[in-house]
Scaffold this motif. Structure first.
Motif, PDB file in Angstrom:
ATOM      1  N   ASN A 135       0.827  -1.215   0.000  1.00  0.00           N
ATOM      2  CA  ASN A 135       0.000   0.000   0.000  1.00  0.00           C
ATOM      3  C   ASN A 135       0.859   1.262   0.000  1.00  0.00           C
ATOM      4  O   ASN A 135       0.330   2.376   0.131  1.00  0.00           O
ATOM      5  N   HIS A 136       2.177   1.076  -0.194  1.00  0.00           N
ATOM      6  CA  HIS A 136       3.094   2.205  -0.346  1.00  0.00           C
ATOM      7  C   HIS A 136       2.914   3.238   0.771  1.00  0.00           C
ATOM      8  O   HIS A 136       2.640   4.409   0.524  1.00  0.00           O
ATOM      9  N   ASP A 137       3.072   2.732   1.999  1.00  0.00           N
ATOM     10  CA  ASP A 137       2.954   3.590   3.186  1.00  0.00           C
ATOM     11  C   ASP A 137       1.585   4.248   3.287  1.00  0.00           C
ATOM     12  O   ASP A 137       1.461   5.415   3.676  1.00  0.00           O
ATOM     13  N   GLY A 138       0.545   3.491   2.920  1.00  0.00           N
ATOM     14  CA  GLY A 138      -0.819   3.982   3.061  1.00  0.00           C
ATOM     15  C   GLY A 138      -1.281   4.877   1.934  1.00  0.00           C
ATOM     16  O   GLY A 138      -2.309   5.555   2.064  1.00  0.00           O
ATOM     17  N   ARG A 139      -0.572   4.857   0.805  1.00  0.00           N
ATOM     18  CA  ARG A 139      -0.943   5.742  -0.295  1.00  0.00           C
ATOM     19  C   ARG A 139      -1.883   5.112  -1.314  1.00  0.00           C
ATOM     20  O   ARG A 139      -2.377   5.797  -2.200  1.00  0.00           O
ATOM     21  N   VAL A 140      -2.157   3.819  -1.199  1.00  0.00           N
ATOM     22  CA  VAL A 140      -3.041   3.174  -2.173  1.00  0.00           C
ATOM     23  C   VAL A 140      -3.637   1.910  -1.563  1.00  0.00           C
ATOM     24  O   VAL A 140      -2.979   1.207  -0.790  1.00  0.00           O
ATOM     25  N   THR A 141      -4.893   1.633  -1.870  1.00  0.00           N
ATOM     26  CA  THR A 141      -5.523   0.386  -1.445  1.00  0.00           C
ATOM     27  C   THR A 141      -6.708   0.091  -2.347  1.00  0.00           C
ATOM     28  O   THR A 141      -7.006   0.843  -3.289  1.00  0.00           O
ATOM     29  N   LEU A 142      -7.393  -1.005  -2.067  1.00  0.00           N
ATOM     30  CA  LEU A 142      -8.516  -1.475  -2.878  1.00  0.00           C
ATOM     31  C   LEU A 142      -9.767  -1.592  -2.017  1.00  0.00           C
ATOM     32  O   LEU A 142      -9.684  -1.835  -0.813  1.00  0.00           O
ATOM     33  N   TYR A 179      -7.380  -1.020   7.960  1.00  0.00           N
ATOM     34  CA  TYR A 179      -8.486  -1.322   7.042  1.00  0.00           C
ATOM     35  C   TYR A 179      -8.198  -2.583   6.250  1.00  0.00           C
ATOM     36  O   TYR A 179      -9.058  -3.474   6.139  1.00  0.00           O
ATOM     37  N   GLU A 180      -7.001  -2.698   5.678  1.00  0.00           N
ATOM     38  CA  GLU A 180      -6.685  -3.852   4.840  1.00  0.00           C
ATOM     39  C   GLU A 180      -6.695  -5.153   5.633  1.00  0.00           C
ATOM     40  O   GLU A 180      -7.146  -6.192   5.133  1.00  0.00           O
ATOM     41  N   THR A 181      -6.230  -5.107   6.867  1.00  0.00           N
ATOM     42  CA  THR A 181      -6.249  -6.315   7.697  1.00  0.00           C
ATOM     43  C   THR A 181      -7.672  -6.802   7.909  1.00  0.00           C
ATOM     44  O   THR A 181      -7.977  -7.992   7.740  1.00  0.00           O
ATOM     45  N   GLU A 182      -8.565  -5.875   8.269  1.00  0.00           N
ATOM     46  CA  GLU A 182      -9.972  -6.245   8.489  1.00  0.00           C
ATOM     47  C   GLU A 182     -10.631  -6.669   7.185  1.00  0.00           C
ATOM     48  O   GLU A 182     -11.361  -7.674   7.128  1.00  0.00           O
ATOM     49  N   MET A 183     -10.405  -5.904   6.118  1.00  0.00           N
ATOM     50  CA  MET A 183     -11.071  -6.176   4.845  1.00  0.00           C
ATOM     51  C   MET A 183     -10.632  -7.506   4.242  1.00  0.00           C
ATOM     52  O   MET A 183     -11.454  -8.279   3.748  1.00  0.00           O
ATOM     53  N   LYS A 184      -9.337  -7.799   4.280  1.00  0.00           N
ATOM     54  CA  LYS A 184      -8.846  -9.057   3.700  1.00  0.00           C
ATOM     55  C   LYS A 184      -9.378 -10.260   4.473  1.00  0.00           C
ATOM     56  O   LYS A 184      -9.694 -11.295   3.877  1.00  0.00           O
ATOM     57  N   ASP A 185      -9.472 -10.114   5.790  1.00  0.00           N
ATOM     58  CA  ASP A 185     -10.022 -11.210   6.589  1.00  0.00           C
ATOM     59  C   ASP A 185     -11.506 -11.404   6.291  1.00  0.00           C
ATOM     60  O   ASP A 185     -11.942 -12.516   5.979  1.00  0.00           O
ATOM     61  N   ARG A 186     -12.268 -10.318   6.367  1.00  0.00           N
ATOM     62  CA  ARG A 186     -13.720 -10.401   6.121  1.00  0.00           C
ATOM     63  C   ARG A 186     -14.020 -10.736   4.663  1.00  0.00           C
ATOM     64  O   ARG A 186     -14.804 -11.643   4.364  1.00  0.00           O
ATOM     65  N   GLY A 187     -13.404 -10.004   3.745  1.00  0.00           N
ATOM     66  CA  GLY A 187     -13.682 -10.215   2.333  1.00  0.00           C
ATOM     67  C   GLY A 187     -13.210 -11.567   1.834  1.00  0.00           C
ATOM     68  O   GLY A 187     -13.915 -12.247   1.088  1.00  0.00           O
ATOM     69  N   GLY A 188     -12.004 -11.972   2.267  1.00  0.00           N
ATOM     70  CA  GLY A 188     -11.499 -13.286   1.856  1.00  0.00           C
ATOM     71  C   GLY A 188     -12.360 -14.410   2.378  1.00  0.00           C
ATOM     72  O   GLY A 188     -12.638 -15.392   1.682  1.00  0.00           O
TER      73      GLY A 188
END
Length: 408
Positions: free
Chosen positions: A310-317, A364-373
């Motif tokens: 995420n390039h130090d929080g500069r990009v995500t999905l 956000y990514e930790t929660e989203m990847k767990d929930r979404g995955g």
């Protein structure tokens, strides 16, 4: 200073626009870039929204959220509890298997919802912008997006909300790793049809029928679905559009079939189905143009090889860009809306100076990847079970209904 903080959203779909509404309400600067030339879409989808309604309510201004009922496929939805209870039928006999209960259940038109979400955002959306690249400043402060027309923009954080075939995901993960995979060999022909007044009323009034939904498990390993796609004019049922499919194990090369051949195949399957599938396919024109082949596809963000920086929080999905999933559990839009509200909460704290950008994006990514995955996998398991004779009753749809997946 917070005034220098700016968010770039790629994609003017439901996820990106919902997030934008929350940012606008909080006074956080943002810009939206969409590859389509205008708000007009090639195909108008509809989707089930149930537990995701709470996220929408948190993101939207009160007046905008109050207009949400107008985006339903049937805007005359009475809001009765019976509309939240969908009957699951035996596809061969029509017998009731069980009721799929939900505390809330709405069927929303994507085009209508996008129209609502675009309220007061005209100055923020840039149309006809196809993303070609993202570069990152050496000082760790910004990310610059570039587009096919040669234009560029720079922001503090880029949120990829550009759907199933996300260009942002491709840039972050790589062209091979970002490819969707098929769930088994499963596919269907998506059908959109209109009928006579008498027939349209019949499709919504059969025993065990629901005003919006019909769902059936066939013991041969097939799944039937029928719903109202557009019933805006309540006094003229002949103008209503219905969406229906019978999903099946596809044969090699089926994606290259003509529409007529796809229709003939679906009609042959429907002959062994209970009502209303037997009739809706019998009444369907052999040359119906609004039909297309769809494979059951998905992409799990939690899998090894699907990681991104995420390039130090500069990009995500977010949304389908992060976790496209098969649709038999009706979870895609709800998880997308949850992504939007989770991103919004994090960016709100970052903008207020209460947390760092990298901190909120990684959380956000930790929660989203767990929930979404987890939901990608459960939806795939559900899809496979529904098409395996004798296993449908053990599927996630039957056991959990449309409730969100839970950690084991």
């Amino acid at each position: 200073m917070s005034e220098s903080k700016r968010v770039i959203i790629i994609g003017a779909g439901v996820t990106g626009l919902s997030l934008a509404q929350g940012l606008k309400r909080e006074g956080i600067p943002f810009a939206i870039y969409e590859k389509n030339e205008s708000r007009q879409t090639r195909r108008n989808w509809t989707f089930a929204v149930h537990w995701g309604i709470d996220a929408l309510q948190e993101l939207l201004p009160e007046g905008t959220f109050a207009a949400l009922p107008n985006t339903q496929v049937d805007p005359h939805h009475p809001g009765l509890p019976s509309w939240y209870q969908v009957p699951l039928l035996n596809g061969a006999t029509g017998d009731l298997i069980k009721i799929l209960d939900s505390e809330k259940l709405y069927r929303l038109s994507r085009d209508k919802l996008r129209g609502l979400l675009l309220t007061d955002l005209d100055d923020n959306v840039h149309w006809g912008k196809e993303l070609t690249g993202i570069t990152y400043s050496d000082d760790g402060a910004t990310a610059a997006v570039s587009f096919a027309d040669g234009s560029q923009d720079t922001g503090s954080v880029v949120i990829g909300c550009d759907g199933t075939h996300s260009a942002v995901r491709k840039l972050l993960v790589g062209p091979e790793q970002t490819k969707l995979t098929q769930v088994g060999d499963l596919a269907t022909a998506m059908c959109f049809t209109q009928h006579t007044r008498e027939h349209a009323l019949f499709l919504r009034s059969e025993p065990h029928a629901h005003p919006l939904y019909q769902v059936a498990l066939h013991p041969a390993g097939l799944t039937g679905f029928l719903c109202v796609h557009d019933a805006t004019d309540k006094d003229h049922p002949e103008t209503w559009t219905f969406f229906h499919y019978i999903s099946y194990h596809a044969t090699e090369g089926q994606e290259n079939w003509s529409k007529k051949k796809l229709i003939q195949h679906s009609k042959s399957l429907a002959k062994d189905f209970c009502e209303p599938w037997k009739s809706v396919y019998e009444w369907m024109h052999d040359d119906e143009p609004n039909v297309w082949h769809t494979k059951m596809m998905h992409w799990d963000p939690s899998l090894a090889g699907h990681e991104w920086s995420n390039h130090d929080g500069r990009v995500t999905l977010a949304g389908d860009a992060a976790h496209p999933m098969s649709f038999q559990r009706g979870q895609g839009c709800n998880n997308a809306l949850q992504d939007a509200v989770e991103v919004f909460r994090g960016l709100k704290n970052w903008y207020a100076g209460e947390a760092g950008r990298k901190e909120v994006v990684e959380a956000y990514e930790t929660e989203m990847k767990d929930r979404g995955g987890r939901e990608v996998r459960l939806s795939a398991e559900t899809t496979l079970a529904l098409h395996s004779p004798g296993k449908g009753m053990g599927s996630g749809l039957v056991k959990q209904g449309v409730q969100p997946s839970q950690k084991s």
